[in-house]
Design an enzyme around this catalytic site. Sequence first.
Site, PDB file in Angstrom:
ATOM      1  N   SER A  14       3.159 -22.509  -0.736  1.00 25.11           N
ATOM      2  CA  SER A  14       3.591 -21.845  -1.970  1.00 25.11           C
ATOM      3  C   SER A  14       3.559 -22.885  -3.089  1.00 25.11           C
ATOM      4  O   SER A  14       2.515 -23.478  -3.334  1.00 25.11           O
ATOM      5  CB  SER A  14       4.982 -21.241  -1.744  1.00 25.11           C
ATOM      6  N   HIS A  41       1.144 -18.245  -2.081  1.00 26.21           N
ATOM      7  CA  HIS A  41       1.805 -17.377  -3.056  1.00 26.21           C
ATOM      8  C   HIS A  41       1.291 -17.708  -4.448  1.00 26.21           C
ATOM      9  O   HIS A  41       1.245 -18.871  -4.823  1.00 26.21           O
ATOM     10  CB  HIS A  41       3.318 -17.613  -3.074  1.00 26.21           C
ATOM     11  N   ASP A 134       9.721 -18.378   3.255  1.00 20.77           N
ATOM     12  CA  ASP A 134       8.624 -17.633   3.878  1.00 20.77           C
ATOM     13  C   ASP A 134       7.902 -18.560   4.864  1.00 20.77           C
ATOM     14  O   ASP A 134       7.765 -19.756   4.611  1.00 20.77           O
ATOM     15  CB  ASP A 134       7.655 -17.157   2.786  1.00 20.77           C
TER      16      ASP A 134
END
Lengths: 194, 277
Positions: A14, A41, A134
């Site tokens: 991310s 992401h 995540d």
Amino acid sequence: MTHHPLEVVVIGCSAGGIEALHTLLPALPPDFPLPVVVVIHLSSGAPTLLPQVLQTGCTLPVIEAEERQPLRPGCIHVAAPDYHLLIEPDHTFALSADAKVNNSRPAIDLTFISAAEVWGAGVLAILLTGASADGARGMQAVKARGGICIVQDPATAQAPAMPAAAIATGVADHIAKLDEITGIVVSLCCISDR
Amino acid sequence: MDKSDIETIEIDLFVEAMARRHGYDFRHYAKASLRRRVAGMLDALGCTTVAEMLPLILHQPELLPSILSNLSVPVTEMFRDPPVFKALRTEVIPVLATYPRLNIWQAGCATGEEAYSLAILLAETGLLERSQIYATDINDAALAKAEEGIYPAEIITKYAESHRLAGGSLDLQSYFSMAYGFGKIDPAIRAHVSFAHHNLVADGVFCEVNMIVCRNVMIYFDTLLQNRVLDLFGQSLVRNGFLCLGSRENVAFAAAGRQFATVNKILRIYKKTGGEA
């Protein structure tokens, strides 16, 4: 102990992920034998030129993972923005527009879990820098089926929260710096089991 | 055999039970998403394994609506992907404007946000009075919400930005009557949208339409079912009728896709050509 041959590499990241991938992906040799799947992401509305951005410096082709497309050895498939990326039992990609998971779409957890369901112990999962949790659940799923989990050392990550969350679950087989990770990946995928 | 292997068997049994007990055929749904959704409803049904759901499916038919609504998780928003609505406004609406009457089918409407977005687009381009939008779904719970046309005010505020980016002329709130933190869609918009139960897996053509909007529905289907649905769309569309898909969907994988020509490659807008499938 018998070793299950590795069949796929899945990478999640991310915040700070593009820089980390710029270190990791170009280090993969041109004869890398496995398909690579990258989930990162991005803020929604960001330009979708991610494959082109990641192609810089890579010898392996970098393409967006399209629905129904088979995973290709030696190809880096990047998740499309705003869709979850799943893998079908016939080793093709499937997209999902279901609700965000961990406030993210694509969610790293879903791709990792899906890969674990399809390949079991054949999954090598790598979790890099990121600011959310995540990926932790996905790493657990990979580990539960006998796959291998590599986590970037949070001390070396631009955003330590994501690797730290995965390490806290106790599933990491290796905790390493980026350049060490590439060494581990190459030795696992290109030499030992194959 | 581990838990995951066993769950693979359980999902097969679930699909078999739904088909034979209730006539809902999920055999040709993409497996990964179906599995996620089935596993995702365990908590809601108080089950710990998919196998525990089987007696409920077989013996408690009153649970069917809630099972169906969990299987077709309604994720929708107004003016999702504004560039698509902008392209509809500039590239498609001028063609639609040449028809004296317009039928539009929105397949997979969930809770109605996209159907109302289309109606607002038609209103803003002066076509709504001659238009009827048929919005369909298999999820009756979602359809009931769509019929109401009531959405939380903060969500409408969020959609207003998308509406503006899509080229909307008025403030989105002006299409709602706002009260108590909610907005109810304007009856003048509502009157041109009909919601109905229709199952793309099993049901057929129900009218001739000038445009079909079906975004992020076929990604959940396998190639065989995609082919069936594209055939159904081909049979429903007038010649040169438009088909609008989700931003990562395409017609290339299915043979029935050959009857469609590309209008806007990036935004996945197609039109039916004269040719047969």
